[in-house]
Design a protein around this motif. Structure first.
Motif, PDB file in Angstrom:
ATOM      1  N   ASP A  23       0.811  -1.225   0.000  1.00  0.00           N
ATOM      2  CA  ASP A  23       0.000   0.000   0.000  1.00  0.00           C
ATOM      3  C   ASP A  23       0.843   1.273   0.000  1.00  0.00           C
ATOM      4  OD1 ASP A  23      -2.296  -1.512   0.050  1.00  0.00           O
ATOM      5  OD2 ASP A  23      -2.532  -1.427   2.235  1.00  0.00           O
ATOM      6  N   ASP A  24       2.154   1.124   0.014  1.00  0.00           N
ATOM      7  CA  ASP A  24       3.052   2.276   0.125  1.00  0.00           C
ATOM      8  C   ASP A  24       3.239   2.939  -1.240  1.00  0.00           C
ATOM      9  OD1 ASP A  24       5.066   4.108   0.558  1.00  0.00           O
ATOM     10  OD2 ASP A  24       6.303   2.750   1.759  1.00  0.00           O
ATOM     11  N   ASP A  25       2.643   4.108  -1.419  1.00  0.00           N
ATOM     12  CA  ASP A  25       2.694   4.793  -2.711  1.00  0.00           C
ATOM     13  C   ASP A  25       4.081   5.321  -3.059  1.00  0.00           C
ATOM     14  OD1 ASP A  25       0.041   4.335  -3.202  1.00  0.00           O
ATOM     15  OD2 ASP A  25      -0.635   6.234  -2.332  1.00  0.00           O
ATOM     16  N   THR A  26       4.998   5.283  -2.110  1.00  0.00           N
ATOM     17  CA  THR A  26       6.357   5.720  -2.443  1.00  0.00           C
ATOM     18  C   THR A  26       7.099   4.659  -3.243  1.00  0.00           C
ATOM     19  OG1 THR A  26       7.364   4.871  -0.398  1.00  0.00           O
ATOM     20  CG2 THR A  26       6.439   7.112  -0.340  1.00  0.00           C
ATOM     21  N   HIS A  27       6.578   3.429  -3.254  1.00  0.00           N
ATOM     22  CA  HIS A  27       7.180   2.364  -4.057  1.00  0.00           C
ATOM     23  C   HIS A  27       6.638   2.421  -5.483  1.00  0.00           C
ATOM     24  CE1 HIS A  27       9.035   0.678  -0.586  1.00  0.00           C
ATOM     25  NE2 HIS A  27       7.949   0.145  -0.066  1.00  0.00           N
ATOM     26  N   PRO A  28       7.445   2.058  -6.464  1.00  0.00           N
ATOM     27  CA  PRO A  28       6.927   1.939  -7.832  1.00  0.00           C
ATOM     28  C   PRO A  28       5.818   0.884  -7.900  1.00  0.00           C
ATOM     29  CG  PRO A  28       9.334   1.858  -7.797  1.00  0.00           C
ATOM     30  CD  PRO A  28       8.880   1.762  -6.374  1.00  0.00           C
ATOM     31  N   ALA A  29       4.977   0.996  -8.919  1.00  0.00           N
ATOM     32  CA  ALA A  29       3.851   0.071  -9.065  1.00  0.00           C
ATOM     33  C   ALA A  29       4.318  -1.380  -9.130  1.00  0.00           C
ATOM     34  CB  ALA A  29       3.052   0.425 -10.316  1.00  0.00           C
ATOM     35  N   HIS A  30       5.436  -1.624  -9.806  1.00  0.00           N
ATOM     36  CA  HIS A  30       5.967  -2.983  -9.916  1.00  0.00           C
ATOM     37  C   HIS A  30       6.307  -3.547  -8.542  1.00  0.00           C
ATOM     38  CE1 HIS A  30       9.906  -5.230  -9.955  1.00  0.00           C
ATOM     39  NE2 HIS A  30       9.116  -6.100 -10.539  1.00  0.00           N
ATOM     40  N   VAL A  31       6.941  -2.739  -7.704  1.00  0.00           N
ATOM     41  CA  VAL A  31       7.317  -3.199  -6.360  1.00  0.00           C
ATOM     42  C   VAL A  31       6.071  -3.461  -5.528  1.00  0.00           C
ATOM     43  CG1 VAL A  31       8.479  -2.545  -4.212  1.00  0.00           C
ATOM     44  CG2 VAL A  31       9.555  -2.062  -6.424  1.00  0.00           C
ATOM     45  N   ARG A  32       5.074  -2.580  -5.616  1.00  0.00           N
ATOM     46  CA  ARG A  32       3.838  -2.784  -4.855  1.00  0.00           C
ATOM     47  C   ARG A  32       3.150  -4.080  -5.278  1.00  0.00           C
ATOM     48  NH1 ARG A  32       3.040   2.632  -6.173  1.00  0.00           N
ATOM     49  NH2 ARG A  32       1.167   2.142  -7.392  1.00  0.00           N
ATOM     50  N   ALA A  33       3.181  -4.373  -6.576  1.00  0.00           N
ATOM     51  CA  ALA A  33       2.569  -5.612  -7.055  1.00  0.00           C
ATOM     52  C   ALA A  33       3.310  -6.835  -6.519  1.00  0.00           C
ATOM     53  CB  ALA A  33       2.552  -5.633  -8.583  1.00  0.00           C
ATOM     54  N   VAL A  34       4.632  -6.776  -6.515  1.00  0.00           N
ATOM     55  CA  VAL A  34       5.425  -7.882  -5.971  1.00  0.00           C
ATOM     56  C   VAL A  34       5.118  -8.071  -4.487  1.00  0.00           C
ATOM     57  CG1 VAL A  34       7.776  -8.611  -5.389  1.00  0.00           C
ATOM     58  CG2 VAL A  34       7.272  -7.733  -7.677  1.00  0.00           C
ATOM     59  N   MET A  35       5.027  -6.967  -3.749  1.00  0.00           N
ATOM     60  CA  MET A  35       4.715  -7.062  -2.328  1.00  0.00           C
ATOM     61  C   MET A  35       3.335  -7.689  -2.110  1.00  0.00           C
ATOM     62  SD  MET A  35       7.407  -5.972  -0.779  1.00  0.00           S
ATOM     63  CE  MET A  35       8.370  -6.600  -2.162  1.00  0.00           C
ATOM     64  N   ALA A  36       2.396  -7.385  -3.003  1.00  0.00           N
ATOM     65  CA  ALA A  36       1.056  -7.963  -2.879  1.00  0.00           C
ATOM     66  C   ALA A  36       1.083  -9.477  -3.081  1.00  0.00           C
ATOM     67  CB  ALA A  36       0.109  -7.306  -3.877  1.00  0.00           C
ATOM     68  N   THR A  37       1.945  -9.959  -3.975  1.00  0.00           N
ATOM     69  CA  THR A  37       2.029 -11.416  -4.152  1.00  0.00           C
ATOM     70  C   THR A  37       2.545 -12.091  -2.889  1.00  0.00           C
ATOM     71  OG1 THR A  37       4.295 -11.436  -5.076  1.00  0.00           O
ATOM     72  CG2 THR A  37       2.455 -11.145  -6.633  1.00  0.00           C
ATOM     73  N   GLN A  38       3.433 -11.415  -2.185  1.00  0.00           N
ATOM     74  CA  GLN A  38       3.944 -11.992  -0.942  1.00  0.00           C
ATOM     75  C   GLN A  38       2.933 -11.861   0.194  1.00  0.00           C
ATOM     76  OE1 GLN A  38       6.996 -13.811  -1.268  1.00  0.00           O
ATOM     77  NE2 GLN A  38       6.078 -13.318  -3.251  1.00  0.00           N
ATOM     78  N   LEU A  39       2.122 -10.816   0.142  1.00  0.00           N
ATOM     79  CA  LEU A  39       0.991 -10.724   1.064  1.00  0.00           C
ATOM     80  C   LEU A  39       0.076 -11.933   0.871  1.00  0.00           C
ATOM     81  CD1 LEU A  39      -1.072  -9.385   2.966  1.00  0.00           C
ATOM     82  CD2 LEU A  39      -1.818  -7.984   1.011  1.00  0.00           C
ATOM     83  N   ALA A  40      -0.188 -12.274  -0.392  1.00  0.00           N
ATOM     84  CA  ALA A  40      -1.025 -13.440  -0.681  1.00  0.00           C
ATOM     85  C   ALA A  40      -0.395 -14.710  -0.117  1.00  0.00           C
ATOM     86  CB  ALA A  40      -1.234 -13.571  -2.185  1.00  0.00           C
TER      87      ALA A  40
END
Length: 248
Positions: A23-40
């Motif tokens: 959810d951190d908007d300071t990260h690029p969209a690609h990084v946020r997407a990767v973090m979401a996969t690890q959240l899953a």
């Protein structure tokens, strides 16, 4: 960054860290997407498979910025496929997991990520019944082309898992070779936990082969390091005739 945020012994805490990063908007969209996969993945480990799959669906439905490099886009697709496959496999939906994991191999190759290729291959070797050795062999080929210690650590899991496939199909001699290869990989590239588990597997296989003196010596060595390990204690009991093993 991923390794720093993960604590597999505490998936709930890992969930919160990955949720914050996603959810951190300071990260690029690609990084946020990767973090979401690890959240899953963290949700899946906690048995919250439906929520985990919903998170992955959200990653897929989000538009990738047009300027993202193709490798970044492929990495996200690979991670989504691998985590979806992992969750499906954990909920006994292996027939659905295999095509996802196969897709993960292809996308990880497009992303030029041997680490992710090996993650997908090791999951296929665990879940694609009848093809375990083929997938493991592909993994060994990838390992042969790498000098990255983080990538080479996958050799521990590949050899150990293949060893159990062979052991459980009645090929204990061949299994022992794989377990010994896992020990070698663990000593060179693995964690203390991997080193411990790899040695336990060798000892367990030695018991199957009737080499009980060697098995007992190794289990006693493991017990000195971790006296409270129930699997070690169960093997010691089996080897000394005191009580059945955990497996019984």
């Amino acid at each position: 960054m991923i390794d720093r945020l993960w604590d597999f012994s505490d998936p709930a805490a890992s969930e919160e860290r990955f949720r914050e990063a996603a959810d951190d908007d300071t990260h690029p969209a690609h990084v946020r997407a990767v973090m979401a996969t690890q959240l899953a993945r963290a949700l899946g480990i906690q048995g919250r498979g439906a929520q985990a799959l919903a998170v992955l669906d959200g990653v897929v439905s989000a538009d990738s910025p047009s300027g993202d490099p193709e490798r970044d886009v492929a990495e996200v697709r690979a991670r989504v496929a691998i985590e979806r496959g992992r969750i499906l496999a954990a909920t006994d939906r292996r027939a659905e997991a295999v095509p996802e994991l196969t897709r993960g191999v292809r996308e990880a190759a497009l992303a030029a990520s041997p680490f992710l290729v090996l993650d997908a291959l090791h999951m296929l070797a665990l879940n694609d019944a009848g093809h375990e050795e083929e997938w493991a062999a592909e993994g060994f080929d990838v390992l042969d082309g790498s000098r990255d210690p983080r990538v080479l650590r996958w050799g521990v899991a590949l050899h150990n898992n293949l060893g159990w496939t062979m052991h459980d199909s009645g090929r204990a001699e061949a299994a022992l070779t794989q377990f010994e290869e896992a020990v070698e990989a663990a000593d060179r590239y693995g964690t203390a936990e991997q080193q411990h588990v790899a040695r336990w597997s060798v000892a367990r296989c030695l018991r199957t082969l009737g080499r009980t003196d060697e098995a007992l010596e190794l289990q006693r060595e493991l017990a000195r390091a971790r006296p409270d390990d129930p699997y070690v204690q169960a093997e010691l009991a089996a080897l000394t005739g005191e009580e059945p093993t955990i497996e019984a």
